[in-house]
Design a protein around this motif. Sequence first.
Motif, PDB file in Angstrom:
ATOM      1  N   GLU A  40      66.698  75.584  -1.422  1.00 14.96           N
ATOM      2  CA  GLU A  40      66.054  74.316  -1.061  1.00 14.96           C
ATOM      3  C   GLU A  40      64.543  74.510  -0.875  1.00 14.96           C
ATOM      4  O   GLU A  40      63.744  73.740  -1.409  1.00 14.96           O
ATOM      5  N   ARG A  41      64.147  75.545  -0.141  1.00 10.11           N
ATOM      6  CA  ARG A  41      62.715  75.810   0.072  1.00 10.11           C
ATOM      7  C   ARG A  41      61.983  76.055  -1.244  1.00 10.11           C
ATOM      8  O   ARG A  41      60.824  75.691  -1.374  1.00 10.11           O
ATOM      9  N   SER A  46      67.363  69.532  -3.709  1.00  7.67           N
ATOM     10  CA  SER A  46      66.686  68.613  -2.787  1.00  7.67           C
ATOM     11  C   SER A  46      67.719  67.712  -2.120  1.00  7.67           C
ATOM     12  O   SER A  46      67.920  66.572  -2.544  1.00  7.67           O
ATOM     13  N   PRO A  47      68.400  68.220  -1.105  1.00  6.32           N
ATOM     14  CA  PRO A  47      69.433  67.403  -0.470  1.00  6.32           C
ATOM     15  C   PRO A  47      68.842  66.232   0.295  1.00  6.32           C
ATOM     16  O   PRO A  47      67.697  66.269   0.718  1.00  6.32           O
ATOM     17  N   VAL A  48      69.656  65.210   0.430  1.00  2.00           N
ATOM     18  CA  VAL A  48      69.269  64.082   1.279  1.00  2.00           C
ATOM     19  C   VAL A  48      69.825  64.358   2.667  1.00  2.00           C
ATOM     20  O   VAL A  48      70.802  65.073   2.827  1.00  2.00           O
ATOM     21  N   ARG A  49      69.199  63.797   3.666  1.00  2.00           N
ATOM     22  CA  ARG A  49      69.635  64.001   5.043  1.00  2.00           C
ATOM     23  C   ARG A  49      70.450  62.798   5.506  1.00  2.00           C
ATOM     24  O   ARG A  49      70.088  61.656   5.249  1.00  2.00           O
ATOM     25  N   ARG A  54      73.150  67.840   5.452  1.00  2.00           N
ATOM     26  CA  ARG A  54      72.466  67.846   4.166  1.00  2.00           C
ATOM     27  C   ARG A  54      73.504  67.505   3.109  1.00  2.00           C
ATOM     28  O   ARG A  54      74.548  68.146   3.038  1.00  2.00           O
ATOM     29  N   LEU A  55      73.205  66.520   2.294  1.00  2.00           N
ATOM     30  CA  LEU A  55      74.109  66.120   1.229  1.00  2.00           C
ATOM     31  C   LEU A  55      73.430  66.374  -0.117  1.00  2.00           C
ATOM     32  O   LEU A  55      72.300  65.968  -0.333  1.00  2.00           O
ATOM     33  N   TYR A  56      74.166  67.050  -0.977  1.00  2.00           N
ATOM     34  CA  TYR A  56      73.631  67.465  -2.262  1.00  2.00           C
ATOM     35  C   TYR A  56      74.235  66.605  -3.373  1.00  2.00           C
ATOM     36  O   TYR A  56      75.425  66.306  -3.370  1.00  2.00           O
ATOM     37  N   ARG A  91      62.854  68.127 -11.815  1.00  2.00           N
ATOM     38  CA  ARG A  91      62.900  67.325 -10.592  1.00  2.00           C
ATOM     39  C   ARG A  91      61.707  67.724  -9.751  1.00  2.00           C
ATOM     40  O   ARG A  91      60.711  67.061  -9.745  1.00  2.00           O
ATOM     41  N   ASN A  92      61.782  68.825  -9.046  1.00  2.00           N
ATOM     42  CA  ASN A  92      60.642  69.350  -8.313  1.00  2.00           C
ATOM     43  C   ASN A  92      60.232  70.693  -8.873  1.00  2.00           C
ATOM     44  O   ASN A  92      59.159  71.180  -8.589  1.00  2.00           O
ATOM     45  N   ILE A  93      61.105  71.258  -9.626  1.00  2.00           N
ATOM     46  CA  ILE A  93      60.923  72.628 -10.075  1.00  2.00           C
ATOM     47  C   ILE A  93      59.884  72.696 -11.180  1.00  2.00           C
ATOM     48  O   ILE A  93      59.684  71.758 -11.899  1.00  2.00           O
ATOM     49  N   GLY A  94      59.233  73.812 -11.296  1.00  2.00           N
ATOM     50  CA  GLY A  94      58.251  73.983 -12.351  1.00  2.00           C
ATOM     51  C   GLY A  94      56.855  73.674 -11.864  1.00  2.00           C
ATOM     52  O   GLY A  94      55.915  74.345 -12.222  1.00  2.00           O
TER      53      GLY A  94
END
Length: 101
Positions: A40-41, A46-49, A54-56, A91-94
């Motif tokens: 996650e870090r 990117s789970p939602v709270r 934490r939900l994936y 998504r967030n990666i890269g």
Amino acid sequence: MSVETLLGLNAGKADMRDLYRAGELKREFGVTHCTLRDYERKGFVSPVRQGIRRLYSRFDRRRLRLAILSQTFGFTMLEAAQIIDVYGGIRNIGTTVGVSE
């Protein structure tokens, strides 16, 4: 964990739920709480709270599977991120993955 499990070859019926709890993913992929938090870090998931949970998403589950599989085959975290960028979509990666080697 076997490569067949990581590839989803022995899954039988595909699990198409929208959300997964951390405990479910930890059991499925044989990872610890710390490992899941590390992914996650680093931006792999990117789970939602939902309160303290934490939900994936299915998307997170697929990316986690690819990250673990990549490392099983000896790729670095940075190389795993690149593989996921190509196969798993961006998504967030890269751009935000905090992986340096």
